[in-house]
Design a protein around this motif. Structure first.
Motif, PDB file in Angstrom:
ATOM      1  N   THR A 196      13.196  30.095 -14.672  1.00  0.00           N
ATOM      2  CA  THR A 196      14.368  29.295 -14.339  1.00  0.00           C
ATOM      3  C   THR A 196      15.436  29.425 -15.407  1.00  0.00           C
ATOM      4  OG1 THR A 196      15.158  27.055 -13.877  1.00  0.00           O
ATOM      5  CG2 THR A 196      13.294  27.242 -15.366  1.00  0.00           C
ATOM      6  N   ARG A 197      16.682  29.478 -14.959  1.00  0.00           N
ATOM      7  CA  ARG A 197      17.814  29.615 -15.878  1.00  0.00           C
ATOM      8  C   ARG A 197      17.882  28.450 -16.845  1.00  0.00           C
ATOM      9  NH1 ARG A 197      22.945  30.260 -12.568  1.00  0.00           N
ATOM     10  NH2 ARG A 197      22.235  28.209 -11.860  1.00  0.00           N
ATOM     11  N   ASP A 198      17.662  27.234 -16.331  1.00  0.00           N
ATOM     12  CA  ASP A 198      17.762  26.033 -17.164  1.00  0.00           C
ATOM     13  C   ASP A 198      16.409  25.314 -17.168  1.00  0.00           C
ATOM     14  OD1 ASP A 198      20.611  26.388 -17.730  1.00  0.00           O
ATOM     15  OD2 ASP A 198      20.897  25.936 -15.607  1.00  0.00           O
ATOM     16  N   ALA A 199      16.433  24.004 -16.921  1.00  0.00           N
ATOM     17  CA  ALA A 199      15.194  23.231 -16.908  1.00  0.00           C
ATOM     18  C   ALA A 199      14.625  23.155 -15.496  1.00  0.00           C
ATOM     19  CB  ALA A 199      15.453  21.822 -17.445  1.00  0.00           C
ATOM     20  N   LEU A 200      13.374  22.734 -15.389  1.00  0.00           N
ATOM     21  CA  LEU A 200      12.761  22.518 -14.086  1.00  0.00           C
ATOM     22  C   LEU A 200      13.535  21.452 -13.313  1.00  0.00           C
ATOM     23  CD1 LEU A 200       8.883  22.441 -14.632  1.00  0.00           C
ATOM     24  CD2 LEU A 200      10.333  24.370 -14.039  1.00  0.00           C
ATOM     25  N   GLY A 201      13.522  21.582 -11.996  1.00  0.00           N
ATOM     26  CA  GLY A 201      14.135  20.580 -11.143  1.00  0.00           C
ATOM     27  C   GLY A 201      15.327  21.083 -10.372  1.00  0.00           C
ATOM     28  N   GLY A 202      16.066  22.049 -10.929  1.00  0.00           N
ATOM     29  CA  GLY A 202      17.203  22.615 -10.216  1.00  0.00           C
ATOM     30  C   GLY A 202      18.289  21.601  -9.948  1.00  0.00           C
ATOM     31  N   MET A 203      19.152  21.926  -9.001  1.00  0.00           N
ATOM     32  CA  MET A 203      20.272  21.059  -8.645  1.00  0.00           C
ATOM     33  C   MET A 203      19.810  19.683  -8.200  1.00  0.00           C
ATOM     34  SD  MET A 203      22.100  19.699  -5.868  1.00  0.00           S
ATOM     35  CE  MET A 203      21.688  20.704  -4.446  1.00  0.00           C
ATOM     36  N   ALA A 204      18.668  19.609  -7.517  1.00  0.00           N
ATOM     37  CA  ALA A 204      18.203  18.319  -6.998  1.00  0.00           C
ATOM     38  C   ALA A 204      18.021  17.305  -8.112  1.00  0.00           C
ATOM     39  CB  ALA A 204      16.885  18.505  -6.240  1.00  0.00           C
ATOM     40  N   ALA A 205      17.534  17.757  -9.263  1.00  0.00           N
ATOM     41  CA  ALA A 205      17.291  16.839 -10.370  1.00  0.00           C
ATOM     42  C   ALA A 205      18.517  16.640 -11.240  1.00  0.00           C
ATOM     43  CB  ALA A 205      16.134  17.360 -11.235  1.00  0.00           C
ATOM     44  N   HIS A 206      19.372  17.663 -11.358  1.00  0.00           N
ATOM     45  CA  HIS A 206      20.447  17.628 -12.342  1.00  0.00           C
ATOM     46  C   HIS A 206      21.771  17.123 -11.792  1.00  0.00           C
ATOM     47  CE1 HIS A 206      17.898  19.612 -15.286  1.00  0.00           C
ATOM     48  NE2 HIS A 206      17.546  20.448 -14.337  1.00  0.00           N
ATOM     49  N   ASP A 207      22.186  17.556 -10.600  1.00  0.00           N
ATOM     50  CA  ASP A 207      23.441  17.038 -10.060  1.00  0.00           C
ATOM     51  C   ASP A 207      23.372  16.868  -8.546  1.00  0.00           C
ATOM     52  OD1 ASP A 207      23.654  19.588  -9.047  1.00  0.00           O
ATOM     53  OD2 ASP A 207      25.670  19.956  -9.798  1.00  0.00           O
ATOM     54  N   GLY A 208      22.178  16.731  -8.028  1.00  0.00           N
ATOM     55  CA  GLY A 208      21.988  16.544  -6.601  1.00  0.00           C
ATOM     56  C   GLY A 208      21.418  15.175  -6.294  1.00  0.00           C
ATOM     57  N   PRO A 209      20.386  15.125  -5.441  1.00  0.00           N
ATOM     58  CA  PRO A 209      19.887  13.836  -4.955  1.00  0.00           C
ATOM     59  C   PRO A 209      19.474  12.842  -6.033  1.00  0.00           C
ATOM     60  CG  PRO A 209      18.998  15.634  -3.653  1.00  0.00           C
ATOM     61  CD  PRO A 209      19.734  16.272  -4.794  1.00  0.00           C
ATOM     62  N   VAL A 210      18.883  13.292  -7.127  1.00  0.00           N
ATOM     63  CA  VAL A 210      18.402  12.333  -8.126  1.00  0.00           C
ATOM     64  C   VAL A 210      19.559  11.601  -8.809  1.00  0.00           C
ATOM     65  CG1 VAL A 210      17.139  12.069 -10.296  1.00  0.00           C
ATOM     66  CG2 VAL A 210      16.199  13.489  -8.459  1.00  0.00           C
TER      67      VAL A 210
ATOM     68  N   SER B 288      29.589  13.965 -13.580  1.00  0.00           N
ATOM     69  CA  SER B 288      29.523  14.034 -15.039  1.00  0.00           C
ATOM     70  C   SER B 288      30.750  13.432 -15.727  1.00  0.00           C
ATOM     71  CB  SER B 288      29.355  15.497 -15.482  1.00  0.00           C
ATOM     72  OG  SER B 288      30.436  16.295 -15.026  1.00  0.00           O
ATOM     73  N   LEU B 289      31.597  12.733 -14.990  1.00  0.00           N
ATOM     74  CA  LEU B 289      32.756  12.074 -15.598  1.00  0.00           C
ATOM     75  C   LEU B 289      32.308  11.060 -16.648  1.00  0.00           C
ATOM     76  CD1 LEU B 289      34.904  11.333 -12.411  1.00  0.00           C
ATOM     77  CD2 LEU B 289      35.411  13.033 -14.173  1.00  0.00           C
ATOM     78  N   THR B 290      33.119  10.890 -17.683  1.00  0.00           N
ATOM     79  CA  THR B 290      32.788   9.904 -18.715  1.00  0.00           C
ATOM     80  C   THR B 290      33.440   8.550 -18.448  1.00  0.00           C
ATOM     81  OG1 THR B 290      34.633  10.727 -20.059  1.00  0.00           O
ATOM     82  CG2 THR B 290      32.441  11.675 -20.469  1.00  0.00           C
ATOM     83  N   THR B 291      34.448   8.527 -17.583  1.00  0.00           N
ATOM     84  CA  THR B 291      35.083   7.270 -17.197  1.00  0.00           C
ATOM     85  C   THR B 291      35.351   7.297 -15.693  1.00  0.00           C
ATOM     86  OG1 THR B 291      37.311   8.135 -17.634  1.00  0.00           O
ATOM     87  CG2 THR B 291      36.207   6.958 -19.436  1.00  0.00           C
ATOM     88  N   VAL B 292      35.514   6.132 -15.117  1.00  0.00           N
ATOM     89  CA  VAL B 292      35.833   6.044 -13.697  1.00  0.00           C
ATOM     90  C   VAL B 292      37.326   6.287 -13.513  1.00  0.00           C
ATOM     91  CG1 VAL B 292      35.866   4.538 -11.680  1.00  0.00           C
ATOM     92  CG2 VAL B 292      33.949   4.431 -13.280  1.00  0.00           C
ATOM     93  N   PRO B 293      37.729   7.305 -12.752  1.00  0.00           N
ATOM     94  CA  PRO B 293      39.154   7.571 -12.575  1.00  0.00           C
ATOM     95  C   PRO B 293      39.815   6.484 -11.742  1.00  0.00           C
ATOM     96  CG  PRO B 293      37.865   8.980 -11.129  1.00  0.00           C
ATOM     97  CD  PRO B 293      36.892   8.259 -12.006  1.00  0.00           C
ATOM     98  N   PRO B 294      41.085   6.170 -12.010  1.00  0.00           N
ATOM     99  CA  PRO B 294      41.757   5.140 -11.218  1.00  0.00           C
ATOM    100  C   PRO B 294      42.010   5.571  -9.783  1.00  0.00           C
ATOM    101  CG  PRO B 294      43.300   6.196 -12.724  1.00  0.00           C
ATOM    102  CD  PRO B 294      41.937   6.694 -13.084  1.00  0.00           C
ATOM    103  N   THR B 295      42.280   6.868  -9.586  1.00  0.00           N
ATOM    104  CA  THR B 295      42.549   7.397  -8.250  1.00  0.00           C
ATOM    105  C   THR B 295      41.811   8.711  -8.068  1.00  0.00           C
ATOM    106  OG1 THR B 295      44.543   8.514  -9.062  1.00  0.00           O
ATOM    107  CG2 THR B 295      44.823   6.329  -8.073  1.00  0.00           C
ATOM    108  N   MET B 296      41.449   9.005  -6.814  1.00  0.00           N
ATOM    109  CA  MET B 296      40.725  10.230  -6.517  1.00  0.00           C
ATOM    110  C   MET B 296      41.039  10.680  -5.101  1.00  0.00           C
ATOM    111  SD  MET B 296      36.552  10.863  -6.371  1.00  0.00           S
ATOM    112  CE  MET B 296      36.308  10.545  -8.119  1.00  0.00           C
ATOM    113  N   VAL B 297      41.244  11.976  -4.946  1.00  0.00           N
ATOM    114  CA  VAL B 297      41.302  12.594  -3.627  1.00  0.00           C
ATOM    115  C   VAL B 297      40.035  13.413  -3.453  1.00  0.00           C
ATOM    116  CG1 VAL B 297      42.420  14.407  -2.262  1.00  0.00           C
ATOM    117  CG2 VAL B 297      43.797  12.647  -3.364  1.00  0.00           C
ATOM    118  N   VAL B 298      39.347  13.197  -2.350  1.00  0.00           N
ATOM    119  CA  VAL B 298      38.164  13.982  -2.020  1.00  0.00           C
ATOM    120  C   VAL B 298      38.492  14.829  -0.802  1.00  0.00           C
ATOM    121  CG1 VAL B 298      35.732  13.951  -1.362  1.00  0.00           C
ATOM    122  CG2 VAL B 298      36.625  12.217  -2.942  1.00  0.00           C
TER     123      VAL B 298
END
Length: 484
Positions: free
Chosen positions: A36-50, A168-178
């Motif tokens: 694995t390129r990084d740690a075990l768990g893949g996207m699911a553990a790092h920036d996905g469902p978990v 991974s933001l460090t603060t909550v943005p006041p406005t956001m477009v998704v």
């Protein structure tokens, strides 16, 4: 090179598909390496469902705290400490990697794990090297490298963020477009609305959540709007992104009418592509399809007979449970004969938005294309447990074949929708008739009991004798519901 390893099977990628593929191959006696390129768990553990579910849990707790006064519990207005929440997200992800990522089972199966090996690439059809100068030769390979967010060919796209950046933001943005009203975009929009961000959700199609039942899309969109989110469906086409005093401006047009919107952060969630750019698939002769995903057959074998692929990299069903199933099939097929195939089974899908939504089986529109159907809907503002909990937004909908009385689909919006649909998925997978489900004396008052009530209503529509289902029938009468 730092030496080489000769293995029977090398699994590339340690997300859910890779973990189970390696475990299965090891259990069957193959000398197996998991790289694995990084740690075990893949996207699911790092920036996905978990991490997503952890953030959604914080949003749920905020929502719950705000209604404590209705139950005689006096508290001050809850305040979000986002930095502390991110610490909790990292704690949860670390605990999952340490305890729930099949580490012990994989080790017991004799699988050799190479974490943080860097990106892997084929040197030839039987050889792979990694950025850390590790070299592997193997009889068979399983590609489980996952996927990445799709980019838009639009000027200024580099000014935007992905869902991973949002988490991974460090603060909550006041406005956001998704941009993108599918599952990922809806989750980002819902979570940050709960955290106090003024969110605008843009969807190019005519409705958000276009793969869900139309009633689900309508209900979720309405709930989002009631929560203060701006939902813009069928908004047109994006012309460009550009810097603005307050962040990023998105310029778009519809019917030759140009418009723009600004926000501190623009998150683009418009799909998923295979993460294969580093693999050097050409050196192995592995073909991809027109969308860039690795082409596989029913055995998950690629165009090269000794190379298999599983999970998101195939573009089939990019969800954790399906990735686990793929991993099992691919791991089995690299380590034993005769080979097995991937099954086209019922696929429960759900999202931890507010409100939650989930589905199993066919949508009503899809079912009507090939079946004569009956539809039973139970609104959450008419059921006992939802009234007790003060969670009366939503509904449970069953789609049933009139001829066979088999359950074709279940669609839920509201509290615990994802959990409720799991029970429906079991019933669909087991081939249960709706009257058989109505006969099960589910506990009262529970969320799962709402499903039993919908089953009893559907059975009455079909004029099926439900006298053997006294509890389901009692629930229907007690909660004041009647079939259409």
């Amino acid at each position: 090179m730092n030496g080489s390893e000769n293995m029977d099977v090398v699994v590339i990628g340690a997300g859910p598909a890779g973990l189970l593929a390696a475990l299965r191959a090891g259990d069957l006696g193959a000398r197996t390496a998991l790289v694995t390129r990084d740690a075990l768990g893949g996207m699911a553990a790092h920036d996905g469902p978990v991490p997503v579910r952890t953030l959604a849990q914080a949003a749920r707790l905020l929502r719950d705290a705000r209604q404590l006064g209705r139950y005689g519990i006096a508290v001050s207005e809850p305040v979000l400490d986002y930095a502390r929440l991110l610490t909790r997200v990292r704690e949860v992800a670390g605990e999952v990697r340490a305890r729930a990522a099949l580490r012990e089972q994989i080790a017991a199966a004799g699988v050799i794990v190479y974490e943080h090996a860097g990106a892997a690439r084929f040197v030839d059809p039987h050889t792979v090297e990694t950025q850390r100068r590790l070299l592997f030769r193997a009889e068979k390979f399983i590609l489980c490298s996952g996927g990445v967010s799709r980019r838009l060919p639009v000027p200024g796209f580099d000014l935007t963020a992905t869902h991973s950046d949002a988490w991974s933001l460090t603060t909550v943005p006041p406005t956001m477009v998704v941009v993108g009203g599918g599952a990922t975009g809806a989750q980002v929009a819902s979570v940050f609305t709960a955290f106090g961000t003024r969110v605008q959700l843009f969807q190019a199609a005519g409705r958000i959540l276009p793969t869900e039942d139309e009633d689900v899309s309508t209900a979720v969109a309405e709930s989002f709007r009631q929560a203060g989110m701006v939902v813009r469906e069928d908004f047109g086409a994006i012309e460009r992104f550009e810097e603005a005093p307050g962040g990023v401006r998105m310029v778009f047009a519809r019917d030759n009418l140009r418009d723009s919107v600004e926000a501190a952060l623009v998150v683009v969630a418009v799909g998923w592509t295979a993460d294969t750019s580093a693999l050097n698939l050409a050196a192995a002769g592995v073909e991809t399809d027109s969308r860039g995903f690795v082409r596989v057959d029913a055995h998950l074998r690629t165009s090269v007979p000794h190379i298999f692929a599983a999970g998101d990299v195939t573009g089939r069903r990019m969800l954790v449970p399906q990735a686990l199933q793929d991993g099992f099939v691919a791991g089995s097929n690299t380590a034993r004969a005769p080979m097995i195939t991937v099954a086209d089974e019922v696929c429960p899908i759900g999202s931890f938005t507010n409100p939650e939504y989930a589905q199993a089986g066919l949508t009503e529109a899809k079912a009507r294309q090939t079946h004569d159907v009956a539809v039973a809907v139970v609104r959450f503002d008419t059921t006992t447990r939802t009234i007790i909990d003060g969670r009366t937004t939503g509904f449970c909908k069953l789609v049933v074949d009139r001829a066979t009385r088999k359950i074709l689909g279940c669609h839920v919006v509201g509290e615990r929708a994802v959990d409720l649909v799991q029970t429906a998925a079991i019933a669909i997978a087991a081939g249960m008739r709706v009257d058989e489900l109505a006969h099960v004396p589910l506990s009262f008052p529970t969320y799962t009991g709402v499903l039993g009530r919908a089953a009893a209503i559907a059975a009455r529509q079909l004029q099926v004798d439900v006298d053997r289902a006294p509890i389901a029938e009692l629930l229907c009468r007690q909660d004041g519901a009647a079939g259409p």
